[in-house]
Write a protein that holds these residues in place. Sequence first.
Motif, short mmCIF file in Angstrom:
data_model
loop_
_atom_site.label_atom_id
_atom_site.label_comp_id
_atom_site.label_asym_id
_atom_site.label_seq_id
_atom_site.Cartn_x
_atom_site.Cartn_y
_atom_site.Cartn_z
N LEU A 193 0.83 -1.21 0.00
CA LEU A 193 0.00 0.00 0.00
C LEU A 193 0.87 1.26 0.00
O LEU A 193 0.54 2.24 -0.67
CB LEU A 193 -0.94 -0.01 1.21
CG LEU A 193 -2.08 -1.03 1.15
CD1 LEU A 193 -2.73 -1.21 2.51
CD2 LEU A 193 -3.13 -0.60 0.12
N ALA A 194 1.98 1.21 0.71
CA ALA A 194 2.87 2.38 0.77
C ALA A 194 3.55 2.64 -0.57
O ALA A 194 3.94 3.77 -0.86
CB ALA A 194 3.93 2.17 1.86
N MET A 195 3.72 1.60 -1.38
CA MET A 195 4.41 1.75 -2.66
C MET A 195 3.51 2.23 -3.80
O MET A 195 4.01 2.53 -4.88
CB MET A 195 5.04 0.41 -3.07
CG MET A 195 6.20 -0.03 -2.22
SD MET A 195 6.82 -1.65 -2.77
CE MET A 195 7.70 -2.19 -1.30
N ILE A 196 2.22 2.29 -3.58
CA ILE A 196 1.32 2.65 -4.68
C ILE A 196 1.74 3.96 -5.34
O ILE A 196 1.80 4.06 -6.57
CB ILE A 196 -0.14 2.76 -4.18
CG1 ILE A 196 -0.68 1.38 -3.79
CG2 ILE A 196 -1.02 3.39 -5.25
CD1 ILE A 196 -2.07 1.42 -3.18
N ASP A 197 2.08 4.96 -4.55
CA ASP A 197 2.45 6.28 -5.08
C ASP A 197 3.96 6.50 -5.15
O ASP A 197 4.41 7.63 -5.37
CB ASP A 197 1.82 7.38 -4.22
CG ASP A 197 0.31 7.45 -4.39
OD1 ASP A 197 -0.17 7.15 -5.50
OD2 ASP A 197 -0.38 7.79 -3.42
N ASP A 198 4.73 5.44 -4.98
CA ASP A 198 6.19 5.55 -4.99
C ASP A 198 6.72 5.31 -6.40
O ASP A 198 6.84 4.16 -6.84
CB ASP A 198 6.79 4.55 -4.01
CG ASP A 198 8.30 4.71 -3.86
OD1 ASP A 198 8.91 5.45 -4.66
OD2 ASP A 198 8.87 4.09 -2.95
#
Length: 210
Positions: A193-198
């Motif tokens: 979930l943290a990587m979605i916008d990474d």
Amino acid sequence: MKLTVFGATGGIGREIVRQALDAGHEVTAVVRDPARLTVTGDRLDVVRAGLTGPEELRSAVSGRDAVLSGLGARSRKDAGVAARLTRSVLGAMEAEGVRRLLVVSAGPVGPAPEDDGFLDRGMRGLVSAILKDVYADLREMEAELARSGTDWTSVRPPRLQDKPLTGRYRTVVGGFPRRGRFIARADVAHAMLAMIDDAGTVKQGVGVAY
């Protein structure tokens, strides 16, 4: 965000759904057996689908900001399902113009740390030999991702544990954390979930471990 989760009744998929709802996202969970999904919420839509081809999945991914997948073999006899089912997901996404995709792979599929010790190299080789068919399936899945037009990320954990979320773990883009031997399914979901916008994780394999 509007998210679609495949493999939502599995250990990681269920955690993705739960954590995404807790974070305020709208979630579409695609499952074969809705009775097995124990997570509930006002922003949750459960879609029953057999994943036999992209056409039946198009409505589940249409208009979504990202798709997250926990699809994969649950045992050695299931080897082959990750590539086959991911192929259907990719077809549906490309038909609907949805680009962001994050999937679960496995640590041994990617490169080992250059400074891994003898014990870690030995364990990695042993596990890879025992689960050869499963890892071959995941490598083919990652090859399908590379051939696709999606903005994919392959998240590669080591041995999975059923432990509470900590939010504390290491990630290495294009590699794997040194001596990373375990991680909870809840923390894999958190990392995805943290990587979605990474943007730095797009079209990359990312090792994640404690």
